[in-house]
Design an enzyme around this catalytic site. Structure first.
Site, PDB file in Angstrom:
ATOM      1  N   GLU A 139      26.296  21.524  25.548  1.00 47.51           N
ATOM      2  CA  GLU A 139      24.968  21.177  25.022  1.00 47.51           C
ATOM      3  C   GLU A 139      24.275  20.117  25.870  1.00 47.51           C
ATOM      4  O   GLU A 139      23.923  19.036  25.387  1.00 47.51           O
ATOM      5  CB  GLU A 139      25.095  20.772  23.553  1.00 47.51           C
ATOM      6  N   GLU A 166      32.133  25.120   8.854  1.00 42.81           N
ATOM      7  CA  GLU A 166      32.138  23.997   9.799  1.00 42.81           C
ATOM      8  C   GLU A 166      33.562  23.455   9.801  1.00 42.81           C
ATOM      9  O   GLU A 166      34.002  22.858   8.821  1.00 42.81           O
ATOM     10  CB  GLU A 166      31.124  22.932   9.388  1.00 42.81           C
ATOM     11  N   GLU A 196      29.403  25.438  18.978  1.00 40.11           N
ATOM     12  CA  GLU A 196      30.385  24.689  19.775  1.00 40.11           C
ATOM     13  C   GLU A 196      31.510  25.645  20.182  1.00 40.11           C
ATOM     14  O   GLU A 196      32.701  25.374  19.942  1.00 40.11           O
ATOM     15  CB  GLU A 196      30.937  23.472  19.011  1.00 40.11           C
ATOM     16  N   GLU A 206      18.142  22.796  17.484  1.00 42.71           N
ATOM     17  CA  GLU A 206      18.448  21.628  16.653  1.00 42.71           C
ATOM     18  C   GLU A 206      18.184  20.304  17.380  1.00 42.71           C
ATOM     19  O   GLU A 206      17.825  19.318  16.754  1.00 42.71           O
ATOM     20  CB  GLU A 206      19.898  21.690  16.165  1.00 42.71           C
TER      21      GLU A 206
HETATM   22  C1  NOJ Z   1      26.379  22.075  14.757  1.00 42.35           C
HETATM   23  C2  NOJ Z   1      25.714  23.397  14.739  1.00 42.35           C
HETATM   24  O1  NOJ Z   1      25.233  23.732  16.024  1.00 42.35           O
HETATM   25  C3  NOJ Z   1      24.595  23.333  13.730  1.00 42.35           C
HETATM   26  O2  NOJ Z   1      23.865  24.535  13.750  1.00 42.35           O
HETATM   27  C4  NOJ Z   1      25.167  23.056  12.366  1.00 42.35           C
HETATM   28  O3  NOJ Z   1      24.128  22.918  11.441  1.00 42.35           O
HETATM   29  C5  NOJ Z   1      25.986  21.769  12.376  1.00 42.35           C
HETATM   30  N1  NOJ Z   1      26.919  21.793  13.443  1.00 42.35           N
HETATM   31  C6  NOJ Z   1      26.732  21.577  11.087  1.00 42.35           C
HETATM   32  O4  NOJ Z   1      27.735  22.527  10.954  1.00 42.35           O
HETATM   33 CA    CA Z   2      25.653  22.553  18.187  1.00 45.00          CA
END
Ligand code: NOJ
Ligand code: CA
Length: 688
Positions: free
Chosen positions: A174, A401, A470, A494
């Site tokens: 990233e 997550e 990720e 994001e």
């Molecule tokens: C990183 C992700 O790229 C994002 O899309 C997500 O909202 C957050 N992690 C939380 O899981």
């Molecule tokens: Ca991310």
């Protein structure tokens, strides 16, 4: 005397034999690319590449370092086999329906001259668009596994090329792309980054795909294909000698970088070679270097547009956790998004923050056991949400997550995916924010490559498609595992919501299209309509025009495309019609123009309807060009709706200024395209 002459004869014959074998040559089907493998004076093999007779890669050596094994030494050629392949295959979903796999192959079997005479083969495949090669270690006496401490594949360049690169981070992709001369690459300056929960850049190295342009205008892109049971490859740069060398991602837990059992094949090392930048995007070489679909029927994998309880957390309108009192993932809010999706031709909704544990998911050292993937927060009635979604024909996209607590996730994999199966859910977004547990592992090392594959396999077993954030880089595995539907692996939308460095600049996506996108589908999450993010994030913004946000649905390929913004920001906005209409699964793709980091225009024909959609995006510079519509089907009349930057549009000063026009158009027509700074154009061509 006789004896002496006989001896001389034998030596001469042997020499002749070594000589013919010492230079092995293979060409692309069109004869433009040539690869030469050279074995000189018992040295390690060297390969070199030319394009139309000009050197592209100077003689570059190939080899490995092992633990507990004698040093790799000079080889002799045991056998050379040539093969031509020209086959077609069908993608279950993708940028195009049919893919031609056309290459010439040379398999060179080598044996070390010194005892114990170990064997290694090198397989080259040469396509009209570039080359791939890999090392193969066959089963052999006295060697059943290898601990590889280094792979030393060199790429010796012919000049100080212009390069678009991100640092060779072992933990995350990233980063913003840098555009510099090769001699100016300095990855170590990015070793610290406050917007990243994990980052580790040990060397002056770049990640792949890395794209370059030579002074004569040839484009090169270096990457890898079919990354399986092996670490990801970064490319260490020698800015003085203009050379790159494979630097495998390692682990703090092992001295080796990869441990493999024989027989073993490395991933393919790939070099795309293209006179025009647009040909880089059009190539399917990376996919072709992967094995065919091994999952069989994947009709559960559904290309779709989706909305979600997601952007509102990144804007801090609501939160993932319950304790804040502003929990986003409530039953009621989910139903609001389901209604929104059902009304607007979006196939699914993603719900993040639905399961317990988000109070302590980030910045905590011990993240093991924080999340399970079966326990909803008390204000989220998952059965009711799924029931309601089904009644409206909307899919719920599950969210896992892992917070990079991989040990925990692996323990729970079966339970988590069985839970999804019991609910009838067929898609999951996974995430790996944070440093990997077990401690000492990195996101891109062999341990994690194995993990991401385990997840794909478990998911396939439960008929689930995976969109990993990720992730490990895409290397065309989607051909073999078509449930690998999309992934992040870049600075996504994001960052515009919260990063402290100004978010993604206008040149980001015109660069991504020629770099990261060469690897495979991207879950970028386009569709921001409230470009300045008011009132939530007064200090952040999206750095494109609204028209560009629409164009991204066509330009940045993914079979799952988010409409990321809040439902209320789409309300009453005529431009939203483009998102309702645009396809996600394609019969054909045409890359119409573009230059790396500057602009790109792509048209795609929807598989189901035969309608065409076009997207064009530019960096911070305004552009104007004539675009012949000769990609459209002949003798068909289309009702074309153009979503264009208004004359006063500008990514910073006036990003939401858009004009929408409808025209009747045909393949014989030409469009006069005008893009604002940071702007774009989106067009839907609906058959009349
Ligand atoms: C990183 C992700 O790229 C994002 O899309 C997500 O909202 C957050 N992690 C939380 O899981
Ligand atoms: Ca991310």
């Amino acid at each position: 005397m006789k004896k002496y002459i006989l001896g001389l004869l034998i030596v001469t014959m042997l020499y002749a034999c070594t000589k013919t074998n010492s230079q092995m040559i293979i060409q692309s089907p069109d004869g433009k690319i040539e690869v030469k493998l050279d074995l000189k004076n018992n040295q390690l093999p060297k390969y070199a590449v030319t394009y139309k007779g000009d050197t592209v890669i100077k003689p570059s050596s190939m080899g490995f370092e092992f633990l507990n094994q004698p040093e790799m030494s000079g080889f002799r050629v045991v056998d050379t086999r040539m093969k031509s392949v020209n086959k077609k295959w069908t993608m279950p979903w993708g940028e195009q329906k049919e893919v031609v796999n056309h290459y010439q192959e040379m398999l060179v079997s080598l044996q070390e001259i010194k005892k114990p005479k170990h064997s290694m083969n090198i397989r080259f495949r040469v396509f009209d668009e570039g080359i791939g090669f890999r090392y193969e270690f066959p089963e052999q006496p006295g060697r059943d596994s290898l601990e590889i401490s280094a792979e030393n594949t060199e790429f010796c360049l012919t000049g100080d090329h212009r390069v678009w690169w991100i640092p060779g981070d072992w933990d995350i992709y990233e980063h913003l792309y840098n555009e510099t001369l090769f001699s100016e690459i300095d990855a170590l300056q990015f070793a610290q980054h406050e917007s990243l929960a994990q980052t580790y850049i040990p060397y002056n190295a770049v990640n792949t795909p890395v794209t370059m342009r030579t002074t004569s205008g040839l484009h090169l892109s270096f990457h890898e294909a079919a990354l399986t049971n092996y670490p990801g490859m970064t490319l260490r740069v020698d800015t003085e000698n203009l050379t790159m060398r494979s630097e495998l991602v390692g682990s703090e837990r092992t001295e080796y970088k990869a441990k493999v059992s024989l027989p073993f094949e490395t991933p393919w090392r790939t070099i795309q070679i293209a006179p025009d930048a647009t040909d880089l995007i059009a190539s399917k070489m990376i996919l072709n270097l992967n094995e065919p679909n091994k999952l069989g029927d994947v009709s559960y994998v559904k290309p779709m547009k989706y909305a979600g309880i997601w952007w509102e957390m990144h804007l801090d309108k609501s939160t993932w956790d319950l304790a804040s009192g502003r929990h986003g993932a409530t039953t009621e809010n989910a139903k609001r998004y389901i209604d929104f999706a059902a009304e607007n031709n979006l196939g699914g909704i993603l719900v993040e923050g639905w399961n317990t544990g988000w109070e302590k998911w980030i910045g905590v050292d011990n993240r093991e056991g924080i999340f399970d993937f079966v326990t909803p927060y008390p204000d989220y009635d998952i059965n009711e949400v799924v029931r309601y979604a089904k009644s409206k024909g909307v899919e719920i996209i599950m969210h896992h997550e892992t917070s990079a607590a991989v040990t925990t996730y692996e323990q729970q994999l079966d339970t988590a995916y069985r839970f999804m199966e019991s609910l009838g859910l067929h898609a999951v977004k996974t995430g790996y924010v944070g440093t990997i547990i077990p401690k000492g592992e990195y996101h891109h090392g062999q341990y994690m490559v194995q993990h991401y594959r385990k997840v794909l396999e478990t998911a396939a077993h439960h008929k689930v498609a995976v969109n990993a954030h990720e992730p490990i880089k895409a290397t065309g595995i989607r051909r073999t595992y078509p449930n690998a539907i999309s992934r992040e692996g870049l600075r996504g939308q994001e960052f515009n919501a919260w990063s402290s460095d100004g978010g993604n600049p206008p040149s980001h996506l015109p660069t991504v299209a020629f770099t990261r996108m060469l690897a495979g589908p991207i879950d970028f999450t386009p569709g921001a309509f409230n470009i300045k993010l008011d009132p939530y994030k007064p200090d952040n913004q999206v750095s494109t025009t609204l028209a560009q946000q629409l164009a991204l649905y066509v330009v940045i390929y993914s079979p799952v495309q988010m409409a990321c913004d809040l439902p209320e920001h789409y309300k009453g906005r005529p431009a939203f019609q483009f998102i309702r209409d645009v396809g996600v699964d394609w019969q054909q793709t045409e890359v119409l123009n573009g230059e790396v980091g500057e602009y790109v225009t792509i048209a795609r024909k929807e598989k189901e309807t035969g309608n065409w959609f076009l997207g064009s995006i530019t960096d911070e510079h305004a552009r104007e060009f004539a675009l012949p519509l000769n990609f459209l089907d002949k003798d068909v009349t289309y009702e074309a709706t153009l979503y264009k930057d208004a004359p006063d549009a500008h990514w910073d000063d006036n990003p939401e200024s858009i004009n929408i026009e409808t025209h009747t158009l045909q393949a014989t027509d030409t469009l006069n395209v005008q893009l604002a700074p940071g702007g774009g154009l989106a067009v839907s061509f609906m058959k009349k």
